[in-house]
Write a protein that holds these residues in place. Structure first.
Motif, short mmCIF file in Angstrom:
data_model
loop_
_atom_site.label_atom_id
_atom_site.label_comp_id
_atom_site.label_asym_id
_atom_site.label_seq_id
_atom_site.Cartn_x
_atom_site.Cartn_y
_atom_site.Cartn_z
N MET A 257 28.24 26.74 43.76
CA MET A 257 27.99 27.47 44.99
C MET A 257 26.56 27.26 45.44
SD MET A 257 29.86 31.17 44.82
CE MET A 257 29.56 31.32 46.59
N TYR A 258 26.32 27.46 46.73
CA TYR A 258 24.95 27.53 47.22
C TYR A 258 24.78 28.80 48.04
CZ TYR A 258 26.16 26.00 52.00
OH TYR A 258 26.67 25.91 53.27
N LEU A 259 23.58 29.36 47.93
CA LEU A 259 23.20 30.55 48.69
C LEU A 259 21.94 30.21 49.47
CD1 LEU A 259 24.43 31.42 45.76
CD2 LEU A 259 23.74 33.71 46.45
N THR A 260 21.90 30.54 50.75
CA THR A 260 20.69 30.32 51.55
C THR A 260 20.09 31.66 51.92
OG1 THR A 260 21.97 30.17 53.61
CG2 THR A 260 21.53 28.12 52.45
N GLY A 261 18.77 31.67 52.07
CA GLY A 261 18.09 32.91 52.41
C GLY A 261 16.59 32.76 52.31
N LYS A 262 15.91 33.85 51.98
CA LYS A 262 14.46 33.88 51.91
C LYS A 262 14.02 34.27 50.50
CE LYS A 262 14.18 33.55 56.52
NZ LYS A 262 13.61 32.39 57.24
N LEU A 263 13.00 33.59 49.99
CA LEU A 263 12.42 33.94 48.70
C LEU A 263 11.04 34.55 48.92
CD1 LEU A 263 12.41 33.95 45.60
CD2 LEU A 263 11.44 31.66 45.66
N ASN A 264 10.86 35.75 48.39
CA ASN A 264 9.58 36.44 48.45
C ASN A 264 8.88 36.24 47.10
OD1 ASN A 264 7.51 38.43 48.28
ND2 ASN A 264 8.51 39.61 49.91
N TYR A 265 7.87 35.40 47.07
CA TYR A 265 7.19 35.11 45.81
C TYR A 265 6.42 36.32 45.27
CZ TYR A 265 8.30 30.13 45.91
OH TYR A 265 8.97 28.92 45.89
N THR A 331 20.75 24.86 61.27
CA THR A 331 20.20 26.05 61.93
C THR A 331 21.04 27.30 61.68
OG1 THR A 331 21.37 25.41 63.96
CG2 THR A 331 19.04 24.75 63.75
N ASP A 332 22.33 27.13 61.34
CA ASP A 332 23.18 28.29 61.08
C ASP A 332 23.12 28.75 59.63
OD1 ASP A 332 24.58 26.32 59.77
OD2 ASP A 332 26.41 26.51 60.96
N GLY A 333 22.22 28.16 58.83
CA GLY A 333 22.06 28.56 57.45
C GLY A 333 22.96 27.85 56.47
N THR A 334 23.74 26.87 56.95
CA THR A 334 24.62 26.10 56.07
C THR A 334 23.96 24.78 55.69
OG1 THR A 334 25.78 25.03 57.91
CG2 THR A 334 26.66 27.13 57.11
N LEU A 335 24.41 24.21 54.58
CA LEU A 335 23.88 22.95 54.10
C LEU A 335 24.66 21.78 54.67
CD1 LEU A 335 23.09 23.27 50.29
CD2 LEU A 335 21.47 23.09 52.17
N ARG A 336 23.97 20.68 54.87
CA ARG A 336 24.60 19.38 55.13
C ARG A 336 24.20 18.47 53.97
NH1 ARG A 336 26.41 22.40 58.29
NH2 ARG A 336 26.73 22.13 60.54
N MET A 337 25.16 17.71 53.47
CA MET A 337 24.93 16.90 52.29
C MET A 337 25.49 15.51 52.54
SD MET A 337 25.64 17.99 48.32
CE MET A 337 27.34 18.50 48.58
N GLY A 338 24.63 14.50 52.61
CA GLY A 338 25.08 13.15 52.92
C GLY A 338 24.49 12.12 51.98
N PRO A 339 25.11 10.96 51.86
CA PRO A 339 24.60 9.89 50.99
C PRO A 339 23.24 9.42 51.45
CG PRO A 339 26.30 9.04 52.46
CD PRO A 339 26.30 10.51 52.64
N VAL A 340 22.35 9.12 50.51
CA VAL A 340 21.01 8.67 50.87
C VAL A 340 21.09 7.31 51.56
CG1 VAL A 340 19.84 9.96 49.05
CG2 VAL A 340 20.62 7.61 48.60
#
Length: 499
Positions: A257-265, A331-340
């Motif tokens: 799974m992946y989760l997107t958001g903000k990390l507060n250090y 921009t909608d917070g989802t990942l895109r994953m493509g071959p290099v």
């Protein structure tokens, strides 16, 4: 005293490394003609491979380490295999980097080893941070450090373990440290579980040796597994946007799974705004990411899964990595994953078909297009298709039609699937994921086929599906098909890939 301890420690480790490398040297040559053995993916020279470890761009080269048992094609006391590349395409195997040799990573039974971890460049010193695991010891799992000046030979730190156990008792696992640097300080996220909830624990350090526990950065909402293996927390996008990738245990068919958001250090808390499965295939686990010299966030995953049939084991090896994939945050917070982009260097002879109608309930053989190491980009136009049509490709087809792998899209259900029921040896089953057409009504299927693997990138990496297949060596045909209506193929590009 410390120098004497370090010398003795390193001698034992050197002996274990030499033994492992000697076994690998005598095993590798016999696999050259194996029809399951991948041609352009990273895999072990022999023996067992699982999780990617220590992925790093170091001194202008890509380094990939991996969980490795060099003595047999099955899981055993874990070592760290090692390979490097200048271009992410051509890989050179290096000597085994780590072997179990100390009381914190070696034992009497089989449940021990140098388990998964990560790598960082500490002022020119290549530093590996890994989990020492020994069944029956208390605690079972601790975090350890090994370093190298030349990027090949590693010494385990005298101060090991650098984290001597989990922050509290009663947890499920304490492993797979992923380390990165932020504003001059080191941070580490560790996989953990407690009370039925998978968790990512956060630590910080000034020097990779003394670590301070900051707390639980993120945890399951009750539906995301009871232990989070191989966590990877990293910035992506703008500002404090971060992504947390985990491999949850006991979550059914969802393995990553992946989760997107903000990390507060300052607080050590990750505020999740979106969560989704990372890859929708059967054979994708324990992915890890790193940043290269171009600033790209690149991912490699283990292209197998625990508990599955593994036909290649009968041939003396097991395991492979996915292709390197570049991650981008939409921009909608989802990942895109493509071959290099570097993978285009593999391309050889090219065939193109365009503006082609496929009749309802028809299969169309492509003359002169066949093989087991191909790249295909098929673009279908749903706007020009008739009815609630299903369409797609049949890969690795046998001459009698009994063996094939089906990649299909249902216009009615907006569902993409990969069916390996007739793919040959190994696991059967159908991988499915919801996929909306692109804005212009197109469905783009980008496929990499490599002997015993199929990697599908749909609609420019909006969804990915990764599977292993084990067809007969002479099942090489490629077909287009349509069901329940007429389909329209806007274009199909096929490249033969050079190993």
């Amino acid at each position: 005293m410390n120098q004497q301890v370090n010398t003795g420690l390193h001698k034992v480790h050197e002996e274990r490394i030499a033994q492992a490398n000697n076994v690998l040297k005598h095993q590798t040559a016999e696999f050259a003609d194996d029809s399951y053995r991948l041609r352009y993916h990273l895999m072990p020279p022999a023996g067992w491979m699982n999780d990617p470890n220590g992925l790093i761009y170091y001194k202008d080269e890509y380094h990939a380490f991996y969980q490795h048992y060099p003595y047999e094609p099955k899981w055993g006391p874990m070592h760290w295999g090692h390979a490097k590349s200048k271009d992410l395409v051509n890989w050179e195997h290096l000597p085994v980097a780590l072997a179990p040799s100390e009381e914190y990573d070696a034992g009497e039974a089989g449940g021990y080893g140098c388990w998964s971890g990560s790598a960082v460049d500490n002022n020119g010193v290549l530093s590996l941070i890994y989990t020492g695991h020994v069944d029956g010891r208390a605690p079972v799992e601790v975090q350890c450090l090994a370093t190298s000046i030349d990027g090949v030979n590693f010494r385990k730190a005298v101060c090991n373990p650098v984290i001597a156990g989990a922050p509290e008792e009663g947890g499920f696992g304490f492993r797979d440290p992923k380390v990165w640097q932020h504003d001059g300080a080191w941070y580490m996220v560790i996989g953990y579980g407690k009370d039925g909830l998978g968790k990512a624990l956060l630590y910080t350090s000034p020097d990779l040796q003394e670590w301070r526990y900051l707390g639980v950065a993120a945890e399951s909402d009750g539906t995301m597994g009871d232990m989070w293996e191989c966590p990877d927390l990293f910035p992506l996008g703008n500002g404090d946007d971060h992504v947390l990738v985990v491999s949850p245990m006991n979550m059914g068919t969802t393995k990553t799974m992946y989760l997107t958001g903000k990390l507060n250090y300052a607080t050590g808390k990750f505020d999740c705004s979106y969560a989704e499965r990372l890859d929708y295939g059967f054979d994708f686990y324990a992915p890890q990411t790193f940043v290269d010299g171009q600033g790209r966030r690149i991912l490699l995953g283990w292209m197998n899964i625990w508990g599955a049939q593994m036909p290649e084991q009968d041939r003396g090896w097991m395991g492979a990595f996915t292709l390197p994939r570049e991650l981008k945050l939409h921009t909608d917070g989802t990942l895109r994953m493509g071959p290099v982009a570097e993978l285009k260097a593999l391309r050889g002879a090219h065939h193109r078909v365009s503006d082609l109608s496929i009749s309802a309930d028809a299969e169309l053989t492509l003359p002169g297009v066949n093989g087991d190491t191909l790249e295909l980009i098929a673009v279908f136009d749903t706007g020009k298709s008739a009815g609630d049509v299903d369409f797609g490709l049949l890969l690795r087809c046998s001459e009698d039609g009994a063996e094939y792998t089906q990649v299909s899209y249902s216009a009615a259900d907006r569902k993409l699937s990969v069916d390996r029921t007739h793919s040959g040896a190994g696991e059967a089953g159908v991988s499915e994921v919801q996929l909306a057409p692109l804005e212009d009504g197109l469905v783009k299927l980008h496929i990499f086929l490599d002997r015993s693997s199929v990697e599908l990138f749909a609609n420019d990496g909006m969804k990915t599906v990764t599977n292993r297949i084990y067809p007969a060596a002479d099942s090489l045909g490629i077909k287009l098909f349509a069901k329940k209506g007429e389909a329209h193929l806007a274009s199909l590009d096929v490249w033969y890939l050079n190993p």
